[in-house]
Design a protein around this motif. Structure first.
Motif, PDB file in Angstrom:
ATOM      1  N   ILE A   1       0.624  -1.760  -0.097  1.00  0.00           N
ATOM      2  CA  ILE A   1      -0.171  -0.002   0.168  1.00  0.00           C
ATOM      3  C   ILE A   1       1.536   1.140  -0.153  1.00  0.00           C
ATOM      4  O   ILE A   1       0.618   2.022  -0.834  1.00  0.00           O
TER       5      ILE A   1
ATOM      6  N   GLY B   1       3.962   4.850  -6.576  1.00  0.00           N
ATOM      7  CA  GLY B   1       2.930   4.305  -7.954  1.00  0.00           C
ATOM      8  C   GLY B   1       2.813   3.228  -8.237  1.00  0.00           C
ATOM      9  O   GLY B   1       2.647   2.887  -9.145  1.00  0.00           O
TER      10      GLY B   1
ATOM     11  N   TRP C   1       1.835   1.980  -3.476  1.00  0.00           N
ATOM     12  CA  TRP C   1       1.351   2.670  -4.433  1.00  0.00           C
ATOM     13  C   TRP C   1       0.900   3.742  -3.882  1.00  0.00           C
ATOM     14  O   TRP C   1       1.618   4.497  -5.498  1.00  0.00           O
ATOM     15  N   GLU C   2       0.971   4.054  -2.747  1.00  0.00           N
ATOM     16  CA  GLU C   2       0.503   5.730  -2.493  1.00  0.00           C
ATOM     17  C   GLU C   2       1.600   6.207  -2.422  1.00  0.00           C
ATOM     18  O   GLU C   2       0.937   7.697  -3.477  1.00  0.00           O
TER      19      GLU C   2
END
Lengths: 402, 402
Positions: A129, A136, A132-133
């Motif tokens: 996570i 990307g 991703w945050e």
């Protein structure tokens, strides 16, 4: 893990210069970082390890060499080890690339603290996570990268019988705990600890709190001492998590997590810390031999301008990145070898060229040995990642499920 | 669900007066709310249902009676129904108490839209994270309350073979989607939609985005049209979710969720909306007969000051909460009965006392019938809640697992 970077200057007002380039000619383990941090350490209740604590962890080079220079509640963990009570050690990786000499330090500590007692459990978060945050990187990409990360973890000696490895995006308990934690954290607190960031990074910070509390979730046996070995830049985040644990204590019984803080290894160019963003600034565990040679031969040292000056004045090993790599990663059972290098350098008896060659050969030897072990456990790593991805039950890696 | 309240005045600048107390003497289904909202509706792309759309949903009293007064992308759902393609309908409950006449409206719509096509799946979120963040209700308390909520859902006729019921704190896919959504949502956007709130409520808002996207998760069959029936106050949240879906479309293929908007049923005292915070302001589905009697007899009507005045001027049913309850919840297959009440009231042929008695008896009859069905399905509700709590696989309620 840990790259939803806490804001270093607020509210903790860290000294801006993380590593001071002044050494102590007599002490191969010296670092003035502790002096720089003394005020901050006192303000926030961090202590340096006592002689007794260092004694207790004598078998760990990073204690003997004062790489771990500060901690919080370390005695809680020592008590658990001494009395044979259960405790957890927790870390993770943001799977944006392979481990390097900087990030791998945490893995060594993680494995050490697990191996230190048969009652320890090791909990490892694959922070997809956060990847991703912050970067990307999709969950699927994270999954691929994680295989390499987990194989390094296993090659470092993790005992799978007492380990739990999971993806943030696949472990509901982490989110249950993050949700518990979130109630009552104000935006002002988030801004103070992390700065004004987008919601993804704030969410990622909450999820990391969930990570750190996970070993105390009822499904993992409930409240227990938990140790989180980190770089010093992570302390504001740890403090926030301790606040949360303390607030939730009445109902959940959480123990506030303990932590150890290691020095930040510098970039090969001598400044800042090693960073995944500039591949020439660090040695990756996947670099091949010729690349490692090239990087070390180009690395910043504590040498003088000429060989003659070096013989006259002596070198400055406290400035030398190559020495730092050796201090962090070589001669685990031979402090005397490091001491010899240091002494000879300071005395002007050792020039950078020959010194680099010695450390380089020993480093390559060490890396080859690690890689040999890693290739052996790679199929297991693949299997663990696959099971974590598919949300298999706890402790399934080798023991077959909780 | 939906009580992490969007800020009504920003950025959507809703009219402050949600219900206008002026009626249309000729139209038993009239409400001037649509007139009040016309500007906002145009600005944000909401439409009133067309004659053809109302025709298509003729079998739903809340369409015939214009309780659903606005929508977004309703034709996408109609197309799916007509062509026999799969679609989802989604709602949820914040388990802070029993359903009341206001919140139960959503359940009726939810069940209706599921029953409208054999290709529909119904997804229902027990918003225990929201109950914690907003009301401090623990997950365990939520679990207890949820049994009552789910039993109402089943009594309303939900087809369990095509339903998925879950707790937010136990469904990892919701958090995976919330994390996907969070990247790129700025704090400015959060402030604009929800106001300056603590992190728990912001987290809860992200989790609700995860709820709304859940029917399109690969594990639930991937992208599909999704309908979310809500009260009009939820639109800012729906808009944000559509923005997110649109941003994630290139990789995930999400369809932007469609929505229908119903009128907000007023409190028994004639103002605001029914709220769980004041028990005398609403009729709960668990109120016993004598309490319902008391509440209805005390309820605000559209009557004149004296019987004589009422006979001369006629009543004002558009002001009458008792009439509103009948419009929302009674005479599902007998519009003519409601029309008769309205006509007689306006004509001064019907006084409030006798009218209340009629509606009261019919309401109690309706509630008894519902309660009879509910007691029958209560063991199933318990079982569903238990399985959802224990993170059992999808579609397990009655079909035995995906």
């Amino acid at each position: 893990m840990g790259l939803t970077k806490p804001v270093l200057n607020s509210p903790s007002v860290w000294p801006r210069r993380v590593v001071r380039l002044e050494g102590n000619r007599l002490d191969p383990w010296s670092s003035d970082i502790v002096k720089d941090y003394r005020r901050v350490m006192e303000q926030f209740g961090l202590s340096g390890p006592t002689k007794e604590q260092v004694e207790f962890f004598q078998d760990a080079p990073f204690f003997r060499r004062r790489i771990i220079f500060a901690h919080r509640d370390l005695d809680v963990i020592i008590d658990a080890i001494r009395s044979g009570r259960e405790y957890a050690v927790l870390t993770g990786i943001k799977p944006t690339g392979d481990y390097h000499m900087g990030t791998f330090q945490t893995v060594k500590e993680f494995v050490y603290f697990q191996r230190k007692s048969p009652q320890a459990i090791a909990v490892f978060s694959i922070a997809d996570i956060e990847a991703w945050e912050d970067n990307g990187i999709s969950f699927e990409e994270s999954k691929k990268i994680a295989i390499s990360n987990v194989s390094d973890l296993l090659a470092a000696g993790l005992d799978l019988e007492r380990a739990y490895i999971y993806f943030q995006s696949k472990e509901i308990r982490v989110h249950e705990l993050a949700a518990l934690a979130a109630r009552g954290i104000t935006l002002a607190t988030m801004r103070a600890v992390y700065g004004e960031r987008h919601m993804g990074l704030y969410l990622s910070a909450l999820v990391q709190i969930g990570d750190i509390l996970l070993p105390q979730h009822p499904d993992l046996g409930g409240p227990k001492p938990t140790l989180v070995p980190v770089g010093i830049d992570q302390d504001p985040h740890l403090r926030l998590t301790r606040d949360v644990a303390s607030k939730l204590k009445p109902k959940w019984g959480f123990v506030e997590p303990a932590s150890t803080y290691h020095l930040i290894i510098r970039s090969l160019l001598g400044d800042k810390k090693m960073s995944k963003r500039d591949p020439m600034s660090y040695i990756s565990l996947r670099d091949d031999e010729s690349l490692v040679r090239k990087k070390i031969l180009n690395a910043f040292t504590g040498g003088r301008e000429t060989a003659q000056l070096q013989r006259e004045l002596g070198g400055e090993p406290w400035k030398c990145v190559v020495y730092e790599i050796a201090k962090f990663h070589l001669y685990a059972d031979k402090d005397e070898e490091l001491e010899k290098i240091y002494r000879e350098c300071v005395a002007g008896e050792r020039l950078c060229g020959e010194c680099k060659m010695q450390i380089l050969e020993d480093l390559i030897e060490e890396m080859k040995e690690h890689e040999r072990r890693r290739i052996e456990v790679l199929p297991t790593a693949r299997q663990i990642v696959e099971r974590a991805w598919n949300r298999q039950p706890l402790y399934t890696a080798s023991s077959g499920g909780a």
